[in-house]
Design a protein around this motif. Structure first.
Motif, PDB file in Angstrom:
ATOM      1  N   LYS A  99     -10.654   5.549  12.431  1.00  0.00           N
ATOM      2  CA  LYS A  99     -10.509   4.105  12.313  1.00  0.00           C
ATOM      3  C   LYS A  99     -10.237   3.746  10.856  1.00  0.00           C
ATOM      4  O   LYS A  99     -10.501   4.537   9.949  1.00  0.00           O
ATOM      5  N   VAL A 100      -9.743   2.544  10.655  1.00  0.00           N
ATOM      6  CA  VAL A 100      -9.505   2.066   9.289  1.00  0.00           C
ATOM      7  C   VAL A 100     -10.790   2.132   8.485  1.00  0.00           C
ATOM      8  O   VAL A 100     -10.796   2.511   7.300  1.00  0.00           O
ATOM      9  N   SER A 101     -11.905   1.786   9.119  1.00  0.00           N
ATOM     10  CA  SER A 101     -13.193   1.779   8.426  1.00  0.00           C
ATOM     11  C   SER A 101     -13.642   3.171   8.001  1.00  0.00           C
ATOM     12  O   SER A 101     -14.499   3.313   7.134  1.00  0.00           O
ATOM     13  N   ASP A 102     -13.078   4.209   8.611  1.00  0.00           N
ATOM     14  CA  ASP A 102     -13.391   5.575   8.199  1.00  0.00           C
ATOM     15  C   ASP A 102     -12.609   5.977   6.955  1.00  0.00           C
ATOM     16  O   ASP A 102     -13.049   6.856   6.199  1.00  0.00           O
ATOM     17  N   LEU A 103     -11.448   5.357   6.756  1.00  0.00           N
ATOM     18  CA  LEU A 103     -10.536   5.790   5.704  1.00  0.00           C
ATOM     19  C   LEU A 103     -10.530   4.884   4.475  1.00  0.00           C
ATOM     20  O   LEU A 103     -10.495   5.373   3.349  1.00  0.00           O
TER      21      LEU A 103
ATOM     22  N   ALA B 147      -4.099  -0.207  11.208  1.00  0.00           N
ATOM     23  CA  ALA B 147      -3.885   0.298   9.853  1.00  0.00           C
ATOM     24  C   ALA B 147      -2.677  -0.380   9.213  1.00  0.00           C
ATOM     25  O   ALA B 147      -1.698  -0.692   9.899  1.00  0.00           O
ATOM     26  N   LYS B 148      -2.739  -0.566   7.903  1.00  0.00           N
ATOM     27  CA  LYS B 148      -1.642  -1.165   7.163  1.00  0.00           C
ATOM     28  C   LYS B 148      -1.112  -0.186   6.116  1.00  0.00           C
ATOM     29  O   LYS B 148      -0.768  -0.570   4.996  1.00  0.00           O
TER      30      LYS B 148
ATOM     31  N   GLY C  37       4.286   4.950  -4.331  1.00  0.00           N
ATOM     32  CA  GLY C  37       3.617   4.768  -5.616  1.00  0.00           C
ATOM     33  C   GLY C  37       4.417   3.896  -6.567  1.00  0.00           C
ATOM     34  O   GLY C  37       3.847   3.203  -7.411  1.00  0.00           O
ATOM     35  N   ASN C  38       5.744   3.909  -6.407  1.00  0.00           N
ATOM     36  CA  ASN C  38       6.605   3.083  -7.254  1.00  0.00           C
ATOM     37  C   ASN C  38       6.770   1.666  -6.723  1.00  0.00           C
ATOM     38  O   ASN C  38       7.215   0.781  -7.454  1.00  0.00           O
ATOM     39  N   LYS C  39       6.426   1.453  -5.453  1.00  0.00           N
ATOM     40  CA  LYS C  39       6.594   0.131  -4.836  1.00  0.00           C
ATOM     41  C   LYS C  39       5.339  -0.218  -4.025  1.00  0.00           C
ATOM     42  O   LYS C  39       5.372  -0.319  -2.797  1.00  0.00           O
ATOM     43  N   PRO C  40       4.211  -0.397  -4.708  1.00  0.00           N
ATOM     44  CA  PRO C  40       2.940  -0.585  -3.999  1.00  0.00           C
ATOM     45  C   PRO C  40       2.831  -1.888  -3.217  1.00  0.00           C
ATOM     46  O   PRO C  40       2.004  -1.987  -2.306  1.00  0.00           O
ATOM     47  N   ASP C  41       3.651  -2.878  -3.546  1.00  0.00           N
ATOM     48  CA  ASP C  41       3.491  -4.190  -2.922  1.00  0.00           C
ATOM     49  C   ASP C  41       4.374  -4.410  -1.699  1.00  0.00           C
ATOM     50  O   ASP C  41       4.285  -5.452  -1.043  1.00  0.00           O
ATOM     51  N   LEU C  42       5.232  -3.462  -1.374  1.00  0.00           N
ATOM     52  CA  LEU C  42       6.079  -3.620  -0.192  1.00  0.00           C
ATOM     53  C   LEU C  42       5.252  -3.508   1.080  1.00  0.00           C
ATOM     54  O   LEU C  42       4.243  -2.799   1.117  1.00  0.00           O
ATOM     55  N   PRO C  43       5.654  -4.183   2.163  1.00  0.00           N
ATOM     56  CA  PRO C  43       4.930  -4.062   3.439  1.00  0.00           C
ATOM     57  C   PRO C  43       4.944  -2.615   3.937  1.00  0.00           C
ATOM     58  O   PRO C  43       5.846  -1.832   3.614  1.00  0.00           O
ATOM     59  N   ALA C  44       3.935  -2.260   4.714  1.00  0.00           N
ATOM     60  CA  ALA C  44       3.842  -0.912   5.268  1.00  0.00           C
ATOM     61  C   ALA C  44       5.061  -0.623   6.134  1.00  0.00           C
ATOM     62  O   ALA C  44       5.565  -1.496   6.851  1.00  0.00           O
ATOM     63  N   ARG C  45       5.534   0.631   6.073  1.00  0.00           N
ATOM     64  CA  ARG C  45       6.723   1.030   6.818  1.00  0.00           C
ATOM     65  C   ARG C  45       6.342   2.018   7.919  1.00  0.00           C
ATOM     66  O   ARG C  45       5.524   2.907   7.703  1.00  0.00           O
ATOM     67  N   ARG C  46       6.976   1.876   9.066  1.00  0.00           N
ATOM     68  CA  ARG C  46       6.770   2.797  10.188  1.00  0.00           C
ATOM     69  C   ARG C  46       8.083   3.551  10.398  1.00  0.00           C
ATOM     70  O   ARG C  46       9.081   2.981  10.862  1.00  0.00           O
TER      71      ARG C  46
ATOM     72  N   LEU D 121       0.219   8.038   6.817  1.00  0.00           N
ATOM     73  CA  LEU D 121      -0.279   8.607   8.066  1.00  0.00           C
ATOM     74  C   LEU D 121       0.853   9.402   8.697  1.00  0.00           C
ATOM     75  O   LEU D 121       1.971   8.899   8.844  1.00  0.00           O
ATOM     76  N   PHE D 122       0.556  10.640   9.079  1.00  0.00           N
ATOM     77  CA  PHE D 122       1.578  11.484   9.681  1.00  0.00           C
ATOM     78  C   PHE D 122       1.187  11.886  11.096  1.00  0.00           C
ATOM     79  O   PHE D 122       0.064  12.346  11.336  1.00  0.00           O
ATOM     80  N   ASN D 123       2.114  11.699  12.024  1.00  0.00           N
ATOM     81  CA  ASN D 123       2.026  12.205  13.404  1.00  0.00           C
ATOM     82  C   ASN D 123       1.062  11.445  14.298  1.00  0.00           C
ATOM     83  O   ASN D 123       1.217  11.450  15.511  1.00  0.00           O
ATOM     84  N   ARG D 124       0.046  10.816  13.721  1.00  0.00           N
ATOM     85  CA  ARG D 124      -0.886  10.014  14.504  1.00  0.00           C
ATOM     86  C   ARG D 124      -1.114   8.675  13.810  1.00  0.00           C
ATOM     87  O   ARG D 124      -1.278   8.625  12.593  1.00  0.00           O
TER      88      ARG D 124
END
Length: 365
Positions: free
Chosen positions: A137-141, A161-162, A317-326, A153-156
């Motif tokens: 869960k998010v609370s674990d990480l 999560a954001k 790391g170079n673009k920390p403010d961009l929205p999360a990508r899937r 996050l890879f494969n799962r």
């Protein structure tokens, strides 16, 4: 200070500088390979480094320079060949970027995952690539990784999560495998292996069910068998497919390891894979084509995924403010002997069973 005390104490840059009569900055330039240091001075400093047994503290240097030369990779199962190929791709890409990999394994334990992450984060990596343990869960990480270390996050996936995500196209892959078995004439098709706690398993089940629905076939719940995605667990769980009649004649399996375990379980029941029962895998691990019969599977390109993962996590790391990508990577069906069979010729499309008989007996169709 005695010689014994000196050996126990960590040798510092200042110790080397003092012994050589130069500044700490000069020693640092020697360590970084700078051409600005005179050859004679470089030789004297290098000799003193060897004499005192100085070990370069890269973490401290990176902290001073506000950079990191490592990426942490935490995976769920070190024994999985797919993971080994993925990690090899990560390592190749990191080497090209001048970085190293810090590798850890959770063994599918959320608690162990937390401990491993916490230990690796202390080294200040430039980012983390994580295949989450089942049930994460998010609370674990979040409390461990923090807000500023890039996490991929890879494969799962992890619910709500954001963070960035990279994975194979599980839905399309399982759909292709199911459609392939349907085209071979099978209508009693199982989905075998994996746990529904895993997002990748749920997505592959989704693809399997959608292909059956498009073919007008209702899924049989007892042919959807869960087990740990390992060879031995799959071999043990094979009996569940034959607990009652009618039994399935084919199976879409969660991954190649499960497929190979199912082959073992079938042989233990005197059922020949590729002749009496059709099987598809997922991942196309190196062992898949060497099996007898060779395994029909979905090629995911794990080594290429590893290289792609490095690009994504370092780029974040170079673009920390961009929205999360899937990011979803396409897969392709690799057809081999394990799925080219008709357990029940009457279920095969007209003409195909006769052609198969001709290949087996040499008689004209």
């Amino acid at each position: 200070m005695t010689e014994s005390d000196h050996r126990r104490r960590r040798i510092t840059l200042a110790d080397i500088a003092s012994a050589c009569g130069v500044s700490s900055a000069t020693v640092s330039l020697v360590l970084s390979g700078s051409p600005a240091v005179a050859a004679s001075t470089r030789k004297r400093v290098e000799a003193e480094i060897v004499r005192q047994g100085y070990v370069y503290n890269r973490s401290a240097a990176n902290l001073r320079r506000k950079i990191s030369s490592s990426v942490a990779v935490v995976i769920n199962d070190l024994s999985n060949p797919f993971v080994a190929e993925f990690a090899a791709g990560v390592d190749e890409a990191l080497a090209e970027a001048g970085c190293v990999m810090l590798l850890g394994s959770s063994g599918e334990s959320v608690e162990r995952q937390r401990a491993v992450l916490q230990s690796l984060i202390e080294h200040g990596p430039a980012g983390v690539i994580l295949t989450p343990a089942e049930g994460s869960k998010v609370s674990d990480l979040q409390p461990v990784v923090g807000l500023h270390t890039p996490l991929l996050l890879f494969n799962r996936e992890v619910p709500e999560a954001k963070w960035d995500y990279l994975g194979a196209d599980n839905v399309a892959g399982a759909r292709m495998a199911t459609e392939h078995l349907l085209a071979q004439g099978h209508t009693r098709i199982a989905f075998f292996g994996g746990h529904r706690d895993s997002s990748s398993c749920r997505q592959r089940v989704e693809g399997y069910l959608s292909a059956l629905a498009e073919a007008g076939i209702s899924p049989e719940p007892r042919w959807m068998v869960e087990c740990a995605p390992t060879r031995m667990q799959a071999a043990t769980a094979t009996a569940a497919l034959f607990a009652r009649d009618p039994a399935p004649t084919a199976a879409v399996t969660y991954n190649d390891g499960v497929a190979l375990g199912l082959m073992m379980g079938l042989r233990a029941r005197n059922i020949t894979p590729g002749r009496d029962f059709a099987i598809t895998g997922f991942d196309d691990i190196p062992e898949a084509h060497a099996q007898v019969p060779a395994l029909t599977t979905l090629a995911t390109g794990p080594r290429a995924l590893g290289r792609q993962a490095v690009g994504l996590v370092l780029g974040r790391g170079n673009k920390p403010d961009l929205p999360a990508r899937r990011t979803i990577s396409p897969v392709s069906l690799v057809t081999r002997d394990s799925s080219l069979t008709y357990a029940h010729p009457l279920e095969a499309p007209a003409g195909k069973a006769a052609k198969r008989k001709s290949r087996r007996t040499g008689e004209p169709a």
